[in-house]
Design a protein around this motif. Sequence first.
Motif, PDB file in Angstrom:
ATOM      1  N   LYS A   7      25.551  38.581  57.614  1.00 61.64           N
ATOM      2  CA  LYS A   7      24.906  38.885  56.341  1.00 61.64           C
ATOM      3  C   LYS A   7      23.517  39.498  56.566  1.00 61.64           C
ATOM      4  N   TYR A   8      23.021  40.155  55.507  1.00 62.51           N
ATOM      5  CA  TYR A   8      21.700  40.795  55.569  1.00 62.51           C
ATOM      6  C   TYR A   8      20.852  40.312  54.408  1.00 62.51           C
ATOM      7  N   ARG A   9      19.622  39.877  54.733  1.00 67.18           N
ATOM      8  CA  ARG A   9      18.696  39.426  53.707  1.00 67.18           C
ATOM      9  C   ARG A   9      17.523  40.415  53.666  1.00 67.18           C
ATOM     10  N   PRO A  10      17.474  41.247  52.600  1.00 64.03           N
ATOM     11  CA  PRO A  10      16.401  42.248  52.506  1.00 64.03           C
ATOM     12  C   PRO A  10      15.025  41.584  52.412  1.00 64.03           C
ATOM     13  N   SER A  11      14.009  42.301  52.847  1.00 62.56           N
ATOM     14  CA  SER A  11      12.646  41.807  52.741  1.00 62.56           C
ATOM     15  C   SER A  11      12.185  41.875  51.298  1.00 62.56           C
ATOM     16  N   THR A  12      11.320  40.983  50.920  1.00 63.69           N
ATOM     17  CA  THR A  12      10.754  41.011  49.567  1.00 63.69           C
ATOM     18  C   THR A  12       9.706  42.110  49.428  1.00 63.69           C
ATOM     19  N   ILE A  13       9.340  42.700  50.559  1.00 63.99           N
ATOM     20  CA  ILE A  13       8.356  43.792  50.566  1.00 63.99           C
ATOM     21  C   ILE A  13       9.097  45.102  50.775  1.00 63.99           C
ATOM     22  N   ARG A  31      26.946  27.181  55.204  1.00 64.03           N
ATOM     23  CA  ARG A  31      25.720  27.005  55.986  1.00 64.03           C
ATOM     24  C   ARG A  31      25.256  28.370  56.499  1.00 64.03           C
ATOM     25  N   GLN A  32      23.946  28.479  56.756  1.00 59.02           N
ATOM     26  CA  GLN A  32      23.389  29.725  57.266  1.00 59.02           C
ATOM     27  C   GLN A  32      22.756  29.491  58.637  1.00 59.02           C
ATOM     28  N   GLU A  46      26.516  47.468  54.054  1.00 63.16           N
ATOM     29  CA  GLU A  46      26.992  46.289  53.341  1.00 63.16           C
ATOM     30  C   GLU A  46      28.505  46.233  53.298  1.00 63.16           C
ATOM     31  N   ASN A  47      29.166  47.393  53.141  1.00 60.00           N
ATOM     32  CA  ASN A  47      30.623  47.418  53.043  1.00 60.00           C
ATOM     33  C   ASN A  47      31.302  46.948  54.327  1.00 60.00           C
ATOM     34  N   ARG A  48      30.701  47.298  55.465  1.00 60.95           N
ATOM     35  CA  ARG A  48      31.312  46.922  56.750  1.00 60.95           C
ATOM     36  C   ARG A  48      30.626  45.714  57.378  1.00 60.95           C
ATOM     37  N   SER A  49      29.593  45.205  56.724  1.00 61.84           N
ATOM     38  CA  SER A  49      28.838  44.046  57.219  1.00 61.84           C
ATOM     39  C   SER A  49      28.389  44.246  58.667  1.00 61.84           C
TER      40      SER A  49
END
Length: 400
Positions: A7-13, A31-32, A46-49
Amino acid sequence: MASIKVKYRPSTIADHEGAIYYQIIHERKVRQLNTEYHVMPDEWDENRSMVTTKQSSERKSFILSIRERIRWDVERLTKIDKRLDAEGLSYTADDVIDEFRRYASEYSLFNFMESLIIKFKQHGKTRTSETYTAALNSFKKFREDEDIMLDCMTSEIMEAYEAWHKQRGNSPNTISFYTRILRAVYHRAVEDDIIENRNPFRHVYTGVDKTIKRALPLPTIKKIKALDLSLSPPLDYARDMFLMSFYLRGMSFIDMAYLKKTDLKNGSIVYRRRKTGQQLTIAWAPEMQAILDKYPDNPTQYLLPIIKTDGINERCAYRNIGYNINHNLKKIADLVRINIPLTMYVARHSWASAAKAKGIPLSVISEGMGHDSEATTQIYLASLDTSVVDKANSLILKSL
């Protein structure tokens, strides 16, 4: 079985790197597992993770390395999950994460090698611990102290390590020394069922080349013996230890250092080689006694004036003295115009070469550098009647 996703978590900035993490789902519990990998939003598909990069990107090699490391992580997580499932016991997603972290802490190359080094020291295998430490330090320099998991070692990494050594001007035998140790560590992990064997050493050299012959002819040994070094005690001592090694049939310096007074009895030296454990007997000759008589009686249990103080780190002592002797032997080499690096080890080669020059059969003594390893020479020596070898030694000493 657990579900494992990248998974990918974008930055808030805005326009900052986001973080890669793994999502592990087992029995409906999510769980992460965070990672240290960070990429820009346009480097994540995102489509291919998966992380992605353009051919012209300046970060291409960096992104590809992250992609490879993610693949290894997912493969390791999957392997852990399969093993836990095969055990037939109840487990959770947290168990998968805990096992992954335990693996990361125990089965990185650096940590695994350090654990082996500790075991070698505990078992009294000091020399082995030293060679493994040297190989580990070398690989750490190559990796710039960035650790690597055992199952992430690839043929490409080992080829790069070999190329790194070549750029530093190291010889094939030096490079092979390090890669053979790393290969032994890797195979140890395979035998312990920690990793699967991917044969990362298949394209690097792990043999032993025959090196340039390092033997002095008898006339040169005579010149060294005839030098008047009375005004330079350090050079005189270095010359004496070199000659003593030669007189003792090319005995290694470590064996000389640890010869005990009790090893000399009934006109012979009886000792076991520290490297092989083989017992050898050498007739004590007048030339040997003449050198011994030049120095005060050693106050320790040891025969020769090498380790001369009790209650010290004897291994460090003999190594420091050996370093000083070799340093002074190079000065002696200049005095007699020898064009090869003169060290204590040359004495062994020279004795073997002198034996061959005297027509002594190879069944009595094999030429030192004519074998693939020193052990081969020791096998020949150990299988012979001691009196035959002593006769050969007597012939050589009479030529000086």
